[in-house]
Design an enzyme around this catalytic site. Structure first.
Site, PDB file in Angstrom:
ATOM      1  N   ASN A   1      -2.648   4.504   0.575  1.00 47.59           N
ATOM      2  CA  ASN A   1      -1.518   4.267   1.452  1.00 47.59           C
ATOM      3  C   ASN A   1      -0.161   4.621   0.680  1.00 47.59           C
ATOM      4  O   ASN A   1       0.244   4.008  -0.169  1.00 47.59           O
ATOM      5  CB  ASN A   1      -1.408   2.686   1.799  1.00 47.59           C
ATOM      6  CG  ASN A   1      -0.347   2.314   2.642  1.00 47.59           C
ATOM      7  OD1 ASN A   1       0.328   3.160   3.327  1.00 47.59           O
ATOM      8  ND2 ASN A   1      -0.101   1.060   2.938  1.00 47.59           N
ATOM      9  N   TRP A   2       0.379   5.718   1.379  1.00 48.31           N
ATOM     10  CA  TRP A   2       1.485   6.359   0.841  1.00 48.31           C
ATOM     11  C   TRP A   2       2.736   5.713   1.373  1.00 48.31           C
ATOM     12  O   TRP A   2       3.863   5.978   0.735  1.00 48.31           O
ATOM     13  CB  TRP A   2       1.509   7.751   1.250  1.00 48.31           C
ATOM     14  CG  TRP A   2       0.715   8.595   0.265  1.00 48.31           C
ATOM     15  CD1 TRP A   2       0.070   8.272  -0.755  1.00 48.31           C
ATOM     16  CD2 TRP A   2       0.620  10.235   0.163  1.00 48.31           C
ATOM     17  NE1 TRP A   2      -0.746   9.282  -1.405  1.00 48.31           N
ATOM     18  CE2 TRP A   2      -0.275  10.474  -0.766  1.00 48.31           C
ATOM     19  CE3 TRP A   2       1.202  11.031   1.225  1.00 48.31           C
ATOM     20  CZ2 TRP A   2      -0.721  11.754  -0.862  1.00 48.31           C
ATOM     21  CZ3 TRP A   2       0.636  12.389   0.841  1.00 48.31           C
ATOM     22  CH2 TRP A   2      -0.184  12.611  -0.140  1.00 48.31           C
ATOM     23  N   LYS A   3       2.713   4.706   2.232  1.00 49.21           N
ATOM     24  CA  LYS A   3       3.852   4.015   2.729  1.00 49.21           C
ATOM     25  C   LYS A   3       4.959   4.940   3.098  1.00 49.21           C
ATOM     26  O   LYS A   3       4.951   5.805   3.866  1.00 49.21           O
ATOM     27  CB  LYS A   3       4.167   2.909   1.674  1.00 49.21           C
ATOM     28  CG  LYS A   3       3.153   1.952   1.099  1.00 49.21           C
ATOM     29  CD  LYS A   3       3.470   0.711   0.709  1.00 49.21           C
ATOM     30  CE  LYS A   3       2.279   0.188   0.046  1.00 49.21           C
ATOM     31  NZ  LYS A   3       2.590  -1.307  -0.245  1.00 49.21           N
TER      32      LYS A   3
ATOM     33  N   HIS B   1      -0.995  -3.765   8.693  1.00 55.53           N
ATOM     34  CA  HIS B   1      -0.795  -3.866   7.201  1.00 55.53           C
ATOM     35  C   HIS B   1       0.203  -4.864   7.067  1.00 55.53           C
ATOM     36  O   HIS B   1       1.109  -5.574   7.970  1.00 55.53           O
ATOM     37  CB  HIS B   1      -0.236  -2.737   6.708  1.00 55.53           C
ATOM     38  CG  HIS B   1       0.024  -2.477   5.333  1.00 55.53           C
ATOM     39  ND1 HIS B   1       1.121  -3.347   4.562  1.00 55.53           N
ATOM     40  CD2 HIS B   1      -0.800  -2.194   4.160  1.00 55.53           C
ATOM     41  CE1 HIS B   1       0.909  -3.183   3.184  1.00 55.53           C
ATOM     42  NE2 HIS B   1      -0.022  -2.541   3.043  1.00 55.53           N
TER      43      HIS B   1
ATOM     44  N   GLU C   1       2.877  -5.499   5.334  1.00 51.58           N
ATOM     45  CA  GLU C   1       4.463  -5.200   5.656  1.00 51.58           C
ATOM     46  C   GLU C   1       4.695  -4.956   7.147  1.00 51.58           C
ATOM     47  O   GLU C   1       5.675  -5.209   7.429  1.00 51.58           O
ATOM     48  CB  GLU C   1       4.735  -3.994   4.748  1.00 51.58           C
ATOM     49  CG  GLU C   1       4.514  -4.239   3.347  1.00 51.58           C
ATOM     50  CD  GLU C   1       4.054  -3.041   2.533  1.00 51.58           C
ATOM     51  OE1 GLU C   1       4.165  -1.811   2.897  1.00 51.58           O
ATOM     52  OE2 GLU C   1       3.674  -3.087   1.241  1.00 51.58           O
TER      53      GLU C   1
ATOM     54  N   GLU D   1      -6.387  -7.686   2.144  1.00 52.58           N
ATOM     55  CA  GLU D   1      -5.119  -7.664   1.292  1.00 52.58           C
ATOM     56  C   GLU D   1      -4.289  -8.841   1.101  1.00 52.58           C
ATOM     57  O   GLU D   1      -3.600  -9.269   1.960  1.00 52.58           O
ATOM     58  CB  GLU D   1      -4.434  -6.545   1.918  1.00 52.58           C
ATOM     59  CG  GLU D   1      -5.105  -5.202   1.909  1.00 52.58           C
ATOM     60  CD  GLU D   1      -3.889  -4.067   1.724  1.00 52.58           C
ATOM     61  OE1 GLU D   1      -4.113  -3.179   0.952  1.00 52.58           O
ATOM     62  OE2 GLU D   1      -3.123  -3.971   2.665  1.00 52.58           O
TER      63      GLU D   1
ATOM     64  N   GLY E   1       1.573  -4.928  -3.992  1.00 49.96           N
ATOM     65  CA  GLY E   1       2.910  -4.347  -4.673  1.00 49.96           C
ATOM     66  C   GLY E   1       3.445  -5.032  -5.829  1.00 49.96           C
ATOM     67  O   GLY E   1       4.746  -5.035  -6.107  1.00 49.96           O
TER      68      GLY E   1
ATOM     69  N   SER F   1      -2.655  -4.379  -5.499  1.00 47.18           N
ATOM     70  CA  SER F   1      -2.490  -3.933  -6.868  1.00 47.18           C
ATOM     71  C   SER F   1      -3.795  -3.354  -7.801  1.00 47.18           C
ATOM     72  O   SER F   1      -3.987  -3.734  -8.807  1.00 47.18           O
ATOM     73  CB  SER F   1      -1.899  -5.175  -7.890  1.00 47.18           C
ATOM     74  OG  SER F   1      -0.553  -5.376  -7.227  1.00 47.18           O
TER      75      SER F   1
ATOM     76  N   GLY G   1      -1.985   1.170  -2.616  1.00 45.42           N
ATOM     77  CA  GLY G   1      -0.666   1.475  -2.399  1.00 45.42           C
ATOM     78  C   GLY G   1      -0.156   2.326  -3.719  1.00 45.42           C
ATOM     79  O   GLY G   1      -0.404   3.663  -3.724  1.00 45.42           O
ATOM     80  N   GLY G   2       0.821   1.564  -4.687  1.00 49.96           N
ATOM     81  CA  GLY G   2       1.413   2.221  -5.658  1.00 49.96           C
ATOM     82  C   GLY G   2       0.535   3.114  -6.522  1.00 49.96           C
ATOM     83  O   GLY G   2       0.907   4.310  -6.791  1.00 49.96           O
TER      84      GLY G   2
HETATM   85  C1  PEP Z   1      -1.286  -1.537   0.073  1.00 53.70           C
HETATM   86  O1  PEP Z   1      -0.081  -1.115   0.511  1.00 53.70           O
HETATM   87  O2  PEP Z   1      -2.026  -1.505   0.986  1.00 53.70           O
HETATM   88  C2  PEP Z   1      -1.513  -2.091  -0.978  1.00 53.70           C
HETATM   89  C3  PEP Z   1      -2.438  -2.693  -1.599  1.00 53.70           C
HETATM   90  O3  PEP Z   1      -0.440  -1.836  -2.117  1.00 53.70           O
HETATM   91  P1  PEP Z   1      -0.453  -1.841  -3.757  1.00 53.70           P
HETATM   92  O4  PEP Z   1      -1.854  -1.146  -4.188  1.00 53.70           O
HETATM   93  O5  PEP Z   1       0.581  -1.246  -4.482  1.00 53.70           O
HETATM   94  O6  PEP Z   1      -0.531  -3.382  -4.075  1.00 53.70           O
END
Ligand code: PEP
Length: 265
Positions: A12-14, A98, A100, A180, A186, A226, A247-248
């Site tokens: 997920n490049w957000k 998501h 967010e 999640e 994050g 994470s 994500g990251g």
């Molecule tokens: C996400 O954005 O869905 C996510 C899991 O982010 P991260 O891996 O950075 O925690």
């Protein structure tokens, strides 16, 4: 009955990267996935502005998803993108709800259900994100929260034919669930494998009771929060963990590829 589900790992490049970076990173990842011939499905959920360009580059090696899709086919919804528009540029589906979006953009289980049905009705895929906040976890509400997020969204889809949630490709069910935990996204504080498994088992049991055992076993349930190359092994071989939403650690193609390769082993 045990069913073998194909592993799915989605980055997920957000709201990161510009057009040049997105294009270069996507090509880099596609080339590497082709070269490694991985046994898993690798996907990227990219910002919508880059999707048309990336769709021309997929060569079907990396599955391309949006990060959000509206519930209406078209209409006066300034700034929104419909599943029909996404389909017209060969995007396969979208993340839905998501955390967010739940936290900052007023997403509810009901609006999520509308998005899921708009996608499924077009034969597109929905990666429906669920998960509890830290306060909810500490109050012992994990099961209640997960079940309400799933049940309320599924009811809001108004889809009554369970098979419509699966579609025709056994390796790529139209609906997937991403567990999640909000406190793990994050933050660098991933759920333990035991915590993740507990939640995935709740989700699997609910899917089996809602759709029947046979269909309920066919949906992929991804863990997100994470995840990185150095910890993905903890999750990927657990029962009911069928992949990851990342994500990251998906932003740098080399690191994401390393993570995907660990899932393919
Ligand atoms: C996400 O954005 O869905 C996510 C899991 O982010 P991260 O891996 O950075 O925690």
């Amino acid at each position: 009955m045990e069913i073998k589900r194909k592993k799915l790992v989605i980055g997920n490049w957000k709201m990161f990267k510009d057009a040049v970076q997105a294009s270069a990173d996507f090509e880099n990842l596609s080339d590497s996935v082709t070269e490694k011939n991985l046994s898993i499905e690798v996907g990227i959920a990219a910002p919508s502005i880059f999707l048309a360009d990336l769709a021309r580059k997929t060569r079907n090696t990396v599955s391309l998803f949006a990060q959000n899709a509206h519930w209406a086919e078209e209409g006066a919804f300034t700034g929104e993108v419909s599943p029909t528009m996404l389909k017209s540029i060969h995007v396969l589906g979208s993340l839905v709800a998501h955390s967010e979006r739940r936290q900052m953009f007023a997403e509810t289980n009901q609006t999520a259900g509308g998005r899921i049905s708009a996608l499924l009705n077009l034969g597109m895929r929905a990666i429906y994100c669920v998960g509890e906040t830290l306060v909810e976890r500490e109050k012992g509400l994990l099961k209640e929260i997960l079940i309400s997020q799933l049940e309320q969204a599924f009811i809001a889809t108004k889809i009554r034919n369970s098979q419509s949630f699966i579609g025709s490709d056994p390796n790529k069910p139209l609906l997937s669930i991403a567990y999640e935990p909000v406190w793990a996204i994050g933050t660098g504080k991933a759920a333990s494998a035991v915590e993740a498994q507990e939640a995935h088992t709740i989700i699997r049991n609910f899917l089996q009771s809602y759709f029947g055992e046979e269909l309920g076993n066919r949906f992929q349930i991804l863990y997100g929060g994470s995840v990185k190359a150095s910890n993905v092994n903890e999750y990927i071989n657990c029962p009911n963990i069928d992949g990851a939403l990342v994500g990251g650690a998906s932003l740098v193609p080399k690191d994401f590829l390393e993570l995907c390769m660990k899932c393919a082993n």
